[in-house]
Design a protein around this motif. Structure first.
Motif, PDB file in Angstrom:
ATOM      1  N   UNK A 404       0.372  -1.329   0.410  1.00  0.00           N
ATOM      2  CA  UNK A 404      -0.036   0.094  -0.586  1.00  0.00           C
ATOM      3  C   UNK A 404       0.723   1.506   0.193  1.00  0.00           C
ATOM      4  N   UNK A 405       0.553   2.433  -0.333  1.00  0.00           N
ATOM      5  CA  UNK A 405       1.151   4.031  -0.351  1.00  0.00           C
ATOM      6  C   UNK A 405      -0.188   5.165  -0.534  1.00  0.00           C
ATOM      7  N   UNK A 406       0.188   5.596   0.343  1.00  0.00           N
ATOM      8  CA  UNK A 406       1.166   5.932   1.361  1.00  0.00           C
ATOM      9  C   UNK A 406       1.101   5.054   2.127  1.00  0.00           C
ATOM     10  N   UNK A 407       2.168   4.414   2.889  1.00  0.00           N
ATOM     11  CA  UNK A 407       2.077   3.536   4.212  1.00  0.00           C
ATOM     12  C   UNK A 407       3.034   3.725   5.266  1.00  0.00           C
ATOM     13  N   UNK A 408       2.198   3.154   6.785  1.00  0.00           N
ATOM     14  CA  UNK A 408       3.709   4.663   7.328  1.00  0.00           C
ATOM     15  C   UNK A 408       5.067   3.282   7.830  1.00  0.00           C
ATOM     16  N   UNK A 409       4.829   2.434   7.101  1.00  0.00           N
ATOM     17  CA  UNK A 409       5.773   0.610   7.242  1.00  0.00           C
ATOM     18  C   UNK A 409       4.937  -0.339   7.157  1.00  0.00           C
ATOM     19  N   UNK A 410       3.855  -0.515   7.012  1.00  0.00           N
ATOM     20  CA  UNK A 410       3.424  -1.728   6.291  1.00  0.00           C
ATOM     21  C   UNK A 410       3.272  -1.794   5.096  1.00  0.00           C
ATOM     22  N   UNK A 411       3.312  -2.897   4.938  1.00  0.00           N
ATOM     23  CA  UNK A 411       3.442  -3.557   3.527  1.00  0.00           C
ATOM     24  C   UNK A 411       4.321  -4.142   2.776  1.00  0.00           C
ATOM     25  N   UNK A 412       5.576  -4.606   3.552  1.00  0.00           N
ATOM     26  CA  UNK A 412       6.184  -5.598   3.111  1.00  0.00           C
ATOM     27  C   UNK A 412       6.955  -6.732   3.584  1.00  0.00           C
ATOM     28  N   UNK A 413       6.264  -7.043   4.480  1.00  0.00           N
ATOM     29  CA  UNK A 413       6.867  -8.317   5.284  1.00  0.00           C
ATOM     30  C   UNK A 413       5.220  -9.676   4.166  1.00  0.00           C
ATOM     31  N   UNK A 414       3.745  -8.704   4.395  1.00  0.00           N
ATOM     32  CA  UNK A 414       3.016  -9.209   3.636  1.00  0.00           C
ATOM     33  C   UNK A 414       2.276  -8.150   2.516  1.00  0.00           C
ATOM     34  N   UNK A 415       1.167  -8.550   2.386  1.00  0.00           N
ATOM     35  CA  UNK A 415       0.665  -7.958   0.973  1.00  0.00           C
ATOM     36  C   UNK A 415       1.192  -6.941  -0.357  1.00  0.00           C
ATOM     37  N   UNK A 416       2.394  -7.661  -0.553  1.00  0.00           N
ATOM     38  CA  UNK A 416       3.112  -7.368  -1.841  1.00  0.00           C
ATOM     39  C   UNK A 416       3.689  -8.345  -2.167  1.00  0.00           C
ATOM     40  N   UNK A 417       4.473  -8.296  -2.908  1.00  0.00           N
ATOM     41  CA  UNK A 417       4.845  -9.547  -4.219  1.00  0.00           C
ATOM     42  C   UNK A 417       5.050  -8.305  -5.862  1.00  0.00           C
TER      43      UNK A 417
END
Length: 743
Positions: A404-417
């Motif tokens: 997700x963008x924008x993010x505060x840091x969430x979304x690098x360990x789940x939700x991407x690829x």
């Protein structure tokens, strides 16, 4: 000019789910010797409403923009005319993304940038600074007693301060503003199309709900807010609860927001509250939040107040101008086009979001999957460009992207690829294809290369990838049939190929060669490890895998016909229904058209039985849904299934702009004259002008009408069963009418 050292705020405290902090009024007088033209600039970490001498001049709803303010802080510029004598700058400041406890699910309550909202303002005339924000601004709490971007707003009209933003107001009892710690991000002008009110909708039905409430049905899902108009008693508290659907005669909040803290959230989510002051007719609409909804449950009103003019639906979204549309002789298809367009715009608030009634996040895959349809129908490229800057800024040093963008840091360990990160390639690629624009490519090129290098570090010993989300929302459930190792690797191949084409377009040959070599490595790995060439079936043995392999070029030309026969078998084994997730759904209909089966694609889309888009309509859909499950639908306003609109325009009408990917002034017209339709009409406004294509059946012939602007070189190509009346199947054409005959 705006300086980060000039940011001010009202208080050190900020709103939480446990303790409300009001939005604040800010005001400051400015004396001018004469009437002069000036430039007013305002930057905000949060949302603002701007007034000059009592007149609202804010350029759009929820201004200036939504961002991680550790990355970018946005400001707006206004050309204003100052009066001779006193002038008053008034600002109403809301939380926005700077403080969004309602986003706790994605850790926005833990974001490093979280703080009380703050802003900076300057007024200049040429090089002379007439005013800048400091402690001389006066503050007072506003009637907005709390505001949350996702949950809603509480407004107490008894706290209104009449004339607060006008000349001559006595603010001597007000407190002074506080100097804020300078925010960390880079200041940027919000060069975007603003959020505007598109239209107003009146209720189509009103009926009693539980507990003495009333349910207002507006007939269709959209995004926006309700305007409340009421003659109420002093202290009367009116609550508005918003939802897409009903359950047991009540708004179905659990359908869109069922989380671990449901006992708390169900009392506050999707709720706007208004407390009357009891003086005549009062009008209220929320300022710093919005909702996605069709239904509104109104509590706290009398039977006499439950009239049709109590609530008006104000539809808000980013100002997207129509650049194309589609219609045909079949009501189902035309309606699907309509609800796809509605889904795209109601999910566009500064940037593409995943659903207006729940998350309001900039999910990357959602935008990537629907961007071609969005560009064919509207003009989102200006906001795409700004969002791409935020995507690139969010990229980690190792090249990874968040989901997700924008993010505060969430979304690098789940939700991407790769299937989600592909937004990095798809937005600039399709903006280049349909607009000929290269600004996004040039600015994003370093991120392209960094991302490709990152992907290579995540490959296994066979050169394959399996690191993110896959074929999401598969028909009938979440778990995909297409293996993640296949979808990740094939999307990585496609991303690299698109990046190579774009880098060639901006004369970066070395980087283009690198990207193309990466694509070749992925293709070789897929063909070596994931394809059974004895049967021409791809790993997963399912519609999504087979269609994606054909669409993205895994098979050689000599292999394609047999591979397509396997796809047909899979479709027929499922009784000609779709059996895909969003990744397969994005491509399967185009593959069917490629091999001459547009009739089958059309049947799969429009049929009324489950699973299909037509079944959504039969079940009452007014926007695209998140999934096809017959027992429960997660979100009833999503756009990532919206590529059917692109299929309608490209395959049924045949408008294929820039077919060779190197000239936006080239056009191929290749319609599918399917048996189920008597006529089709579509248009698209290209950079050179309006392209229109329509066809209608006339006896045994088809009459094709085309409008082609000057500067566009057009070729018409007929499918194998058809030709022009002179016997040719392909020819250069201009504007005019052509008779097509069956062969």
């Amino acid at each position: 000019m705006i300086l980060k050292s000039n940011f001010i705020k009202a208080t050190e405290k900020f709103n939480t789910l446990e303790e409300n902090v009001p939005a604040y009024y800010f005001r400051r007088a400015l004396v001018s010797d004469q009437a002069v033209a000036a430039k007013l600039m305002v930057a905000a970490c949060g949302f603002y409403e701007l007034y000059l001498n009592g007149t609202r001049i804010t350029k759009g709803f929820l201004s200036p923009y939504i961002s991680n303010t550790d990355d970018y802080i946005y400001y707006d510029e206004y050309d204003v005319m100052l009066d001779a004598g006193e002038n008053v700058i008034g600002v109403l400041l809301g939380n926005g993304f700077q403080n969004n406890p309602g986003g706790y699910i994605w850790d926005f309550d833990k974001a490093g940038f979280r703080s009380a909202p703050m802003f900076a303002v300057s007024v200049t005339q040429g090089q002379q600074v007439l005013l800048h924000s400091d402690e001389s601004f006066k503050i007072a709490p506003s009637p907005i007693r709390s505001d949350d971007y996702r949950f809603g707003e509480y407004y107490d009209a008894n706290e209104e301060i009449d004339g607060w933003n006008q000349k001559g107001f006595d603010d001597s009892a007000w407190e002074s503003a506080l100097t804020a710690k300078p925010p960390r991000g880079e200041l940027r002008v919000a060069d975007i199309s603003p959020i505007i009110k598109e239209r107003e909708i009146t209720p189509v039905a009103i009926f009693p709900g539980n507990g003495g409430s009333y349910i207002y049905d507006f007939g269709e899902c959209n995004a926006g807010v309700c305007k409340l108009r009421v003659k109420g008693a002093k202290g009367q508290k009116i609550e508005l609860r918003h939802s897409d659907s009903l359950k047991d005669g009540d708004v179905n909040l659990a359908q869109i927001w069922f989380r671990d803290n449901w006992d708390r959230d169900q009392n506050i989510v999707h709720k706007d509250t208004y407390v009357c002051k009891g003086i005549g007719t009062e009008v209220y609409q929320p300022t710093f939040t919005y909702h996605g909804f069709r239904y509104v449950k109104v509590s706290g009103i009398t039977e006499e107040q439950a009239t049709t003019d109590l609530l008006t639906y104000l539809v808000y979204h980013t100002e997207l101008h129509t650049r194309g549309d589609f219609s045909c002789s079949d009501h189902v298809t035309t309606t699907l086009q309509e609800i796809t367009r509605r889904s795209i715009v109601s999910n566009f608030h500064h940037f593409p979001t995943d659903c207006p009634q729940r998350e309001k996040n900039g999910w990357t895959a959602d935008a990537a999957l629907s961007c071609e349809a969005a560009l064919l129908n509207f003009d989102p490229e200006r906001n795409y460009l700004e969002w791409m800057r935020n995507i690139c800024k969010a990229q980690r040093e190792d090249g990874a992207l968040p989901g997700i963008v924008p993010t505060g840091g969430w979304g690098f360990h789940w939700g991407n690829g790769p299937a989600w990160d592909c937004v990095l390639a798809y937005l600039p690629y399709y903006a280049y294809i349909y607009r000929g624009e290269v600004a996004m490519i040039i600015e994003s090129a370093p991120s392209f290369v960094a991302y490709l290098r990152y992907l290579r570090t995540r490959c296994d010993e066979n050169g394959l990838l399996s690191i993110g989300l896959g074929d999401w929302c598969h028909v009938g459930g979440i778990k995909p049939k297409a293996p993640l190792v296949f979808t990740d690797t094939v999307i990585s191949m496609d991303v690299a190929n698109k990046m190579a084409d774009m880098l060639d377009a901006v004369n970066m040959p070395e980087d283009a060669d690198y990207a193309r070599a990466e694509a070749a490595k992925y293709r070789d790995a897929i063909r070596t490890e994931l394809v059974d060439f004895t049967s021409m079936r791809v790993m997963g043995d399912c519609q999504s895998s087979q269609a994606m392999a054909l669409y993205y070029g895994v098979f050689e030309e000599s292999e394609q016909s047999v591979a397509f026969e396997r796809l047909l078998e899979m479709i027929h084994d499922y009784s000609d229904h779709i059996d895909v997730g969003v990744l397969g759904g994005r491509v399967i209909f185009h593959v069917l058209t490629q091999f001459g089966y547009s009739d089958l694609a059309y049947k799969m889309i429009t049929r009324e039985d489950y699973p299909s888009y037509g079944n959504w309509l039969k079940r009452g859909a007014t926007t695209l849904w998140e999934d096809f499950k017959p027992d429960r639908v997660s979100s009833m306003n999503h756009h990532f299934w919206g590529d059917i609109s692109a299929w309608f325009m490209k395959c049924l009408a045949g408008i294929r702009l820039n077919p060779n990917k190197d000239n936006v002034n080239e056009l191929e017209i290749r319609p599918s004259f399917i048996d189920a339709l008597a006529e089709v009409s579509a248009y698209h406004i290209a950079p050179s002008g309006k392209i229109s294509v329509s066809w209608r059946k006339e006896g045994q012939s088809i009459i094709l009408d085309v409008e082609i602007p000057k500067g566009i070189c057009a070729t018409a190509k007929m499918e194998p069963r058809f030709c022009f009346e002179d016997g040719e199947r392909s020819k250069s054409i201009g504007s005019g009418t052509y008779r097509i005959i069956r062969v």
